[in-house]
Design a protein around this motif. Structure first.
Motif, PDB file in Angstrom:
ATOM      1  N   HIS A 135       2.540   9.995   2.840  1.00  0.00           N
ATOM      2  CA  HIS A 135       3.986   9.753   2.802  1.00  0.00           C
ATOM      3  C   HIS A 135       4.350   8.431   2.144  1.00  0.00           C
ATOM      4  O   HIS A 135       5.489   7.956   2.279  1.00  0.00           O
ATOM      5  CB  HIS A 135       4.606   9.860   4.206  1.00  0.00           C
ATOM      6  N   GLY A 136       3.396   7.835   1.431  1.00  0.00           N
ATOM      7  CA  GLY A 136       3.738   6.779   0.491  1.00  0.00           C
ATOM      8  C   GLY A 136       4.263   7.430  -0.774  1.00  0.00           C
ATOM      9  O   GLY A 136       4.315   8.667  -0.886  1.00  0.00           O
ATOM     10  N   ILE A 137       4.670   6.637  -1.759  1.00  0.00           N
ATOM     11  CA  ILE A 137       5.271   7.213  -2.962  1.00  0.00           C
ATOM     12  C   ILE A 137       4.524   6.763  -4.223  1.00  0.00           C
ATOM     13  O   ILE A 137       3.903   5.705  -4.251  1.00  0.00           O
ATOM     14  CB  ILE A 137       6.762   6.847  -3.092  1.00  0.00           C
ATOM     15  N   PRO A 166       0.798  -1.232   0.000  1.00  0.00           N
ATOM     16  CA  PRO A 166       0.000   0.000   0.000  1.00  0.00           C
ATOM     17  C   PRO A 166       0.830   1.280   0.000  1.00  0.00           C
ATOM     18  O   PRO A 166       0.312   2.354  -0.323  1.00  0.00           O
ATOM     19  CB  PRO A 166      -0.833  -0.124   1.285  1.00  0.00           C
ATOM     20  N   ARG A 167       2.101   1.191   0.368  1.00  0.00           N
ATOM     21  CA  ARG A 167       2.937   2.399   0.426  1.00  0.00           C
ATOM     22  C   ARG A 167       3.376   2.882  -0.952  1.00  0.00           C
ATOM     23  O   ARG A 167       3.907   3.986  -1.086  1.00  0.00           O
ATOM     24  CB  ARG A 167       4.191   2.128   1.270  1.00  0.00           C
ATOM     25  N   ILE A 168       3.141   2.059  -1.978  1.00  0.00           N
ATOM     26  CA  ILE A 168       3.646   2.383  -3.314  1.00  0.00           C
ATOM     27  C   ILE A 168       2.494   2.311  -4.316  1.00  0.00           C
ATOM     28  O   ILE A 168       1.751   1.339  -4.345  1.00  0.00           O
ATOM     29  CB  ILE A 168       4.767   1.411  -3.733  1.00  0.00           C
ATOM     30  N   GLY A 217       1.066  14.155  -6.101  1.00  0.00           N
ATOM     31  CA  GLY A 217       2.143  14.027  -5.132  1.00  0.00           C
ATOM     32  C   GLY A 217       3.073  15.218  -5.206  1.00  0.00           C
ATOM     33  O   GLY A 217       2.996  16.038  -6.145  1.00  0.00           O
ATOM     34  N   GLN A 218       3.964  15.313  -4.217  1.00  0.00           N
ATOM     35  CA  GLN A 218       4.923  16.420  -4.145  1.00  0.00           C
ATOM     36  C   GLN A 218       6.337  15.899  -4.391  1.00  0.00           C
ATOM     37  O   GLN A 218       6.647  14.738  -4.098  1.00  0.00           O
ATOM     38  CB  GLN A 218       4.854  17.087  -2.760  1.00  0.00           C
ATOM     39  N   LYS A 231       9.871   7.269   6.913  1.00  0.00           N
ATOM     40  CA  LYS A 231       8.734   6.566   6.312  1.00  0.00           C
ATOM     41  C   LYS A 231       8.841   6.593   4.784  1.00  0.00           C
ATOM     42  O   LYS A 231       8.612   5.580   4.108  1.00  0.00           O
ATOM     43  CB  LYS A 231       7.423   7.215   6.772  1.00  0.00           C
ATOM     44  N   ILE A 232       9.203   7.746   4.239  1.00  0.00           N
ATOM     45  CA  ILE A 232       9.374   7.872   2.792  1.00  0.00           C
ATOM     46  C   ILE A 232      10.525   6.981   2.325  1.00  0.00           C
ATOM     47  O   ILE A 232      10.429   6.267   1.315  1.00  0.00           O
ATOM     48  CB  ILE A 232       9.639   9.338   2.400  1.00  0.00           C
ATOM     49  N   ALA A 233      11.627   7.010   3.067  1.00  0.00           N
ATOM     50  CA  ALA A 233      12.812   6.229   2.699  1.00  0.00           C
ATOM     51  C   ALA A 233      12.515   4.732   2.715  1.00  0.00           C
ATOM     52  O   ALA A 233      12.973   3.991   1.833  1.00  0.00           O
ATOM     53  CB  ALA A 233      13.966   6.550   3.636  1.00  0.00           C
ATOM     54  N   GLU A 234      11.761   4.269   3.691  1.00  0.00           N
ATOM     55  CA  GLU A 234      11.406   2.843   3.744  1.00  0.00           C
ATOM     56  C   GLU A 234      10.571   2.449   2.527  1.00  0.00           C
ATOM     57  O   GLU A 234      10.767   1.372   1.953  1.00  0.00           O
ATOM     58  CB  GLU A 234      10.648   2.526   5.035  1.00  0.00           C
TER      59      GLU A 234
END
Length: 437
Positions: free
Chosen positions: A273-275, A199-201, A223-224, A239-242
């Motif tokens: 803060h997902g990507i 879900p983070r991506i 997104g930013q 969180k973003i880095a993970e």
């Protein structure tokens, strides 16, 4: 023909001056020559700049002063004007193309070396991103790649530590693939499949009915830019880095696939803060044996097992490895794998200044290769190394503090090359892609 002449004139002028210096016995000024090469390339735009940027991001593919100068080249090209865009869209979707959208913005939202993106809205009200290739890019790419061998042959005369010919072949192959938006659509589907349970991506959905080999229409993902989060809390940056770590290493360790272009413009950060992954033009698929070699080398460094390290290098295609060459390769491998071998929370550079990150190791490797080389890295390493360095750059920009050892070991837990081969084959088949050679 004009493109051949333009590239040949700019590069040829630099080469003639360089050759004259050598013939007359004039001491070569690496920094000055590097600046002049950047100036020769800087006025060309298009594919040759992309090649130069690729070479600049691959450790030891170029002398340090050349890499530093070429990395400053700007990939942004002036966008096509509206009349030009209308003609291109008509060529791809037909005379009534505008009726197939509720709206289509005249100004490009982004422009790069091979194409530009326009924001649009579908007839159903869905925000879309339309990636439109510049005209005659195939001719430009072939003209520019014809000069790449010349540039690399010039480099081989500058420095004999590394033979970059296979790197040139790999770059050419990937760059030609980037022109095929139908292939990119299938790569996008592949990533959506591989990351469907993460879900983070988020990966955009391709609108096939509004896409061609030179036009790719996808859902617009809000997104930013990542750099806008540099001053956020450590918790947010981690969180973003993970999420970034998972986006790159999960597909590689589970499916043998890696995103070879970790450019800051190829992803954005969502409100949670997902990507969002945005660009799938440069995707590299590896046979299970290569992925196994990556993990075997990791285990060899972890246990200081020289024989296991040699076997890993040989499984990738390194040949005629002496003890000295293995020690040299391990210097660079130790740098790449270093954060993944350290079982603690740390930054990726661990106190080293961002500008010095990897410089000491690269200098030591280069010096040693001059004495014991040259070495010809397998072509698979071009984008593998580029992805690793690019991802490290993301962590540097964010100042993330993570246990990279834990993250990597979670990614390779219970690795089985036979299981990977099966997963990879099934995923590639669903996306309409051929298995790696």
């Amino acid at each position: 023909m004009a493109r051949y002449a333009q590239v040949g004139t700019n590069i040829g002028g630099f080469a003639a001056k360089y050759a004259g210096q050598r013939f007359l016995g004039i001491d070569l000024d690496g920094d000055k020559n590097a600046r002049e090469l950047k100036a020769a390339l800087g006025g060309l735009k298009g594919p040759i700049m992309k090649v130069a940027q690729m070479m600049a991001t691959i450790p030891e593919a170029l002398p340090a002063e050349y890499a530093q100068e070429l990395s400053q080249l700007q990939s942004a090209a002036p966008p096509m004007g509206w009349l030009f865009v209308k003609r291109r869209m008509m060529a791809e979707l037909g005379a009534g193309w505008q009726k197939r959208f509720d709206s289509f913005e005249k100004e490009a939202a982004a422009a790069a070396s091979l194409g530009q993106v326009h924001k649009a809205v579908s007839l159903e009200g869905v925000p879309l991103a339309c990636k439109l290739q510049y005209p005659d890019m195939q001719s430009a790419v072939e003209a520019d790649l014809s000069q790449l061998d010349f540039i690399l042959s010039l480099y081989r005369r500058i420095d004999t530590a590394l033979d970059p010919r296979d790197m040139g072949k790999e770059i050419g192959e990937r760059l030609r693939e980037e022109l095929d938006y139908d292939l990119e659509a299938r790569h996008t589907a592949l990533y959506a499949d591989m990351l469907k349970d993460e879900p983070r991506i988020r990966v955009p959905e391709v609108y096939e009915e509004l896409s061609t080999k030179r036009l790719l229409t996808m859902t617009w993902l809000e997104g930013q830019p990542l750099l806008s989060f540099k001053d956020e809390s450590l918790e947010v940056r981690n969180k973003i880095a993970e999420a970034m770590f998972v986006a790159w290493w999960h597909p590689f360790s589970r499916f043998g696939v890696i995103h070879g272009d970790p450019h800051l413009g190829n992803y954005t950060v969502r409100e949670d803060h997902g990507i969002n992954l945005l660009d799938f033009g440069c995707i590299r698929k590896f046979p299970p044996s290569f992925v196994n070699g990556v993990i075997e080398l990791y285990r060899a460094l972890e246990t200081d097992d020289m024989d296991r390290a040699v076997a890993a290098y040989e499984s990738w295609g390194f040949k005629n490895l002496s003890r000295e060459l293995v020690d040299i390769l391990n210097l660079w491998a130790g740098f790449i794998y270093g954060p993944l071998l350290d079982d603690r929370v740390r930054t990726i550079a661990d106190g080293v200044k961002p500008g010095d990150y990897g410089r000491k190791q690269a200098f030591a490797v280069h010096k040693a290769l001059k004495e014991h080389g040259p070495v010809s890295p397998p072509r698979e390493f071009v984008f593998m190394d580029r992805a690793a360095i690019g991802l490290g750059g993301v962590f540097l920009h964010l100042g993330a503090e993570l246990n990279f050892y834990r993250l990597f070991n979670e990614a390779i837990d219970a690795f089985d090359p036979h299981a990977l081969e099966k997963r990879q084959g099934e995923a590639l088949k669903r996306a309409g892609l051929a298995p790696p050679v």
